[in-house]
Motif scaffolding. Structure first.
Motif: not given
Length: 73
Positions: A54-62, A64-73
């Motif tokens: 989904x690239x840009x439309x994914x709700x997630x971002x990485x 750093x290695x193995x650490x993920x967050x939400x874009x809309x926080x």
């Protein structure tokens, strides 16, 4: 579903966290001891696929290695 569970955990954390921690929190919230919770690998794959497909439309971002967050926080 798993994607919604991941999003809920990340919203509650309000910061990027390691996928193992996401898996532990999902297990604690959604599954009893007798139920099979998703493995940390399944969590990682779900998030990673979302980011790749989904690239840009994914709700997630990485973060750093193995650490993920939400874009809309």
């Amino acid at each position: 579903n798993l994607l919604e569970q991941i999003i809920k955990v990340l919203k509650e954390e309000n910061e990027p966290i390691h996928y193992n921690e996401i898996a532990n929190k999902i297990k604690d919230i959604y599954f009893s001891d007798s139920e099979a919770a998703p493995s940390p690998y399944e969590i990682y794959q779900t998030i990673y696929r979302s980011i790749k497909k989904k690239s840009e439309s994914s709700p997630f971002f990485q973060k750093k290695k193995s650490v993920f967050g939400l874009k809309n926080i």
